[in-house]
Design a protein around this motif. Structure first.
Motif, PDB file in Angstrom:
ATOM      1  N   SER A 236      56.604  66.053  67.810  1.00 19.80           N
ATOM      2  CA  SER A 236      56.020  64.987  67.243  1.00 19.80           C
ATOM      3  C   SER A 236      55.043  65.785  67.167  1.00 19.80           C
ATOM      4  CB  SER A 236      56.352  63.885  67.487  1.00 19.80           C
ATOM      5  OG  SER A 236      56.034  63.493  68.945  1.00 19.80           O
ATOM      6  N   VAL A 237      54.283  66.205  68.354  1.00 15.29           N
ATOM      7  CA  VAL A 237      53.242  65.881  68.984  1.00 15.29           C
ATOM      8  C   VAL A 237      52.225  67.683  68.359  1.00 15.29           C
ATOM      9  CG1 VAL A 237      50.903  66.261  70.633  1.00 15.29           C
ATOM     10  CG2 VAL A 237      52.950  65.102  71.102  1.00 15.29           C
ATOM     11  N   SER A 240      52.479  67.673  64.636  1.00 12.39           N
ATOM     12  CA  SER A 240      51.741  66.607  63.146  1.00 12.39           C
ATOM     13  C   SER A 240      50.536  67.307  63.543  1.00 12.39           C
ATOM     14  CB  SER A 240      51.450  64.815  64.051  1.00 12.39           C
ATOM     15  OG  SER A 240      50.955  65.313  65.070  1.00 12.39           O
ATOM     16  N   ILE A 241      49.765  68.116  64.518  1.00 17.30           N
ATOM     17  CA  ILE A 241      48.381  68.892  64.719  1.00 17.30           C
ATOM     18  C   ILE A 241      48.360  70.111  63.596  1.00 17.30           C
ATOM     19  CG2 ILE A 241      47.371  69.693  65.682  1.00 17.30           C
ATOM     20  CD1 ILE A 241      47.664  68.289  68.710  1.00 17.30           C
ATOM     21  N   ALA A 246      47.974  65.046  61.357  1.00 17.47           N
ATOM     22  CA  ALA A 246      47.066  64.541  62.051  1.00 17.47           C
ATOM     23  C   ALA A 246      45.773  65.445  62.756  1.00 17.47           C
ATOM     24  CB  ALA A 246      48.365  63.819  63.163  1.00 17.47           C
ATOM     25  N   THR A 247      44.732  64.222  63.713  1.00 16.84           N
ATOM     26  CA  THR A 247      44.101  65.156  64.659  1.00 16.84           C
ATOM     27  C   THR A 247      44.447  64.877  65.739  1.00 16.84           C
ATOM     28  OG1 THR A 247      43.122  63.279  64.621  1.00 16.84           O
ATOM     29  CG2 THR A 247      42.452  64.170  62.897  1.00 16.84           C
ATOM     30  N   PRO A 248      44.121  65.746  66.941  1.00 16.75           N
ATOM     31  CA  PRO A 248      44.894  65.971  68.468  1.00 16.75           C
ATOM     32  C   PRO A 248      44.730  64.138  68.716  1.00 16.75           C
ATOM     33  CG  PRO A 248      43.430  67.311  67.971  1.00 16.75           C
ATOM     34  CD  PRO A 248      42.975  66.519  66.896  1.00 16.75           C
ATOM     35  N   GLU A 250      45.186  61.780  66.682  1.00 16.59           N
ATOM     36  CA  GLU A 250      46.310  60.786  66.039  1.00 16.59           C
ATOM     37  C   GLU A 250      47.950  61.545  66.390  1.00 16.59           C
ATOM     38  OE1 GLU A 250      42.935  60.435  62.022  1.00 16.59           O
ATOM     39  OE2 GLU A 250      44.703  61.714  62.296  1.00 16.59           O
ATOM     40  N   SER A 251      47.227  62.611  66.863  1.00 15.93           N
ATOM     41  CA  SER A 251      48.640  63.424  67.169  1.00 15.93           C
ATOM     42  C   SER A 251      48.995  62.316  68.428  1.00 15.93           C
ATOM     43  CB  SER A 251      48.792  64.315  67.149  1.00 15.93           C
ATOM     44  OG  SER A 251      48.093  64.905  68.307  1.00 15.93           O
ATOM     45  N   ILE A 254      51.012  59.342  67.399  1.00 14.47           N
ATOM     46  CA  ILE A 254      52.281  59.694  67.635  1.00 14.47           C
ATOM     47  C   ILE A 254      53.081  60.060  68.486  1.00 14.47           C
ATOM     48  CG2 ILE A 254      53.847  61.305  65.530  1.00 14.47           C
ATOM     49  CD1 ILE A 254      51.333  61.677  63.982  1.00 14.47           C
ATOM     50  N   GLY A 255      53.168  60.768  69.888  1.00 13.71           N
ATOM     51  CA  GLY A 255      53.379  61.083  70.877  1.00 13.71           C
ATOM     52  C   GLY A 255      53.847  60.291  71.474  1.00 13.71           C
TER      53      GLY A 255
END
Length: 437
Positions: A236-237, A240-241, A246-248, A250-251, A254-255
């Motif tokens: 998920s982390v 997404s990056i 997603a940016t770090p 934003e990730s 998510i995480g």
């Protein structure tokens, strides 16, 4: 080296302040204010606005929002049984390798580092699980503790690394590329550790005695199931990056959301647990962000005082080649790492060191990874080795015993630095592929 006028004065005052036991944040402010007042002639009416603006700008960067989110994620994991399941999932796959469950220290720290980004949390969480387990099975104490101290440092390297976020903000480098650059060097270091453990235990089988437990194919299949939650969180982390979704920062959201959902689904989410995790997150985040703010002001003050230019001119007068410059900086960080932790080491020195290495022709993304490697040494060198203190809290052993146990892994980290210097593409290949760097 007559160029080192105000630079020498600021450095001497900094040493006096730190030697007097002043905390880093007020020490940074005091050194910056006194330096501007004494060496630049500024009065307090000019220093005050500079101080307020820099403190706000340094701590209000959007990229820094990922730090408390990743810390919160790690604290929730710390308070659940995800790490225990991870150990149980790894164990069947290392039982037939020389060293057996000693490799669970390396594998467990590698995986957990990819979840929380903190070396201290990695060492504490994995150590809490493996120390009693390995001790009860008769594993060599020195190898067990040394591998745990060394592998706990993976939290600095393997994304989502808090230290890489800090480096990215301070050096103005893209954090996503730094995360990608840290993957292969982190796996290289883990491979070196496992190879060392396997060779030592092959030479002396008594270091990893064969236990009564025999793992079956069913245990290996169940291990995959136990590792499923960890894979979900890492995916998920990282997914997404690197997919560009997603940016770090934003990730991190998510995480964290995936971690909360997982804790809820497994019945481990409670108000009490969230309160405990949130309190620990606030304490750690405030410590890091105040250091960032103080270091930001100190860097600006040194700019007004032309300290980086004076240091660069002084080192330039030595006519060092790029490789000898790197050797000198490595020795500098090894000595400094005996007295400062990794984050303090980075925020204290980067404003001076980065221009030197960039002017010498080193890639700033590559140097970020190299800097993480040498700051990893600070985690296992007394008297201020944080991983050693964590293990001391878990085992009650003398810090000198733990330092001796960690010594082989100190040299393995240095070896990783040499390999990274000879083959810089180990760090640069993945960012080139993912981001067309």
């Amino acid at each position: 080296m007559e160029q080192l006028g105000s630079a020498g004065g600021v450095a001497l005052f900094m040493l006096l302040i730190l030697g007097g036991g002043v905390w880093l944040f007020p020490a940074f402010l005091l050194v910056g204010v006194v330096g501007l007042f004494l060496f630049n002639g500024m009065d307090l009416t000019r220093i005050g606005p500079i101080l307020s603006q820099v403190l706000w700008r340094s701590a209000a960067s959007f990229e820094l929002s990922a730090i408390p989110l990743f810390i919160f994620m790690g604290e929730i994991i710390f308070n659940t049984n995800i790490a225990q399941k991870m150990f149980r999932g790894i164990s069947p796959y290392v039982d037939r390798v020389p060293g057996r469950l000693l490799h669970s220290n390396v594998g467990g720290c590698t995986i957990f580092a990819a979840l929380c980004g903190s070396s201290v949390a990695t060492t504490a969480t994995i150590g809490r699980i493996t120390i009693n387990e390995l001790s009860s099975r008769g594993y060599d104490r020195s190898m067990m503790l040394g591998s745990l101290a060394g592998a706990g440092s993976f939290g600095l390297m393997i994304p989502p690394s808090i230290n890489l976020i800090i480096y990215g903000v301070l050096a103005e480098q893209p954090i996503a590329q730094l995360f990608a650059a840290g993957v292969l060097p982190g796996l290289l270091l883990a491979s070196l550790y496992s190879a060392y453990i396997a060779i030592r235990c092959w030479m002396d089988p008594s270091m990893a005695p064969k236990g009564a437990t025999t793992f079956t194919w069913w245990d290996r299949l169940r291990g995959i199931w136990d590792l499923g939650p960890v894979a979900l969180l890492i995916g998920s982390v990282a997914g997404s990056i690197y997919s560009g979704i997603a940016t770090p920062s934003e990730s991190a959201v998510i995480g964290l959301l995936a971690t909360v959902i997982l804790a809820g689904v497994t019945g481990q989410l409670s108000i009490k647990m969230l309160k405990r995790a949130l309190l620990a997150t606030v304490k750690t985040s405030c410590m890091i962000l105040t250091l960032m703010a103080g270091a930001g002001f100190l860097a600006v003050a040194m700019g007004y005082l032309h300290v980086p230019q004076e240091v660069a001119a002084g080192i330039g007068s030595l006519n060092l080649s790029p490789m000898w410059l790197l050797v000198l900086l490595t020795l500098f960080y090894i000595v400094l790492g005996c007295f400062l932790d990794g984050i303090s080491l980075m925020v204290t020195t980067l404003a001076i060191v980065l221009p030197l290495v960039v002017n010498a022709g080193f890639d700033p993304i590559w140097f970020g990874i190299y800097l993480i490697i040498v700051t990893e040494l600070a985690l296992i060198t007394p008297p201020v080795g944080l991983n050693l203190f964590v293990l001391q809290g878990l085992t009650k052993l003398d810090i000198r015993v733990l330092a001796v146990a960690a010594m082989p892994f100190f040299f393995l980290i240095l070896l990783a630095g040499v390999i990274l210097t000879v083959f810089p593409q180990i760090a640069l290949w993945l960012p080139d592929v993912l981001f067309d760097k």
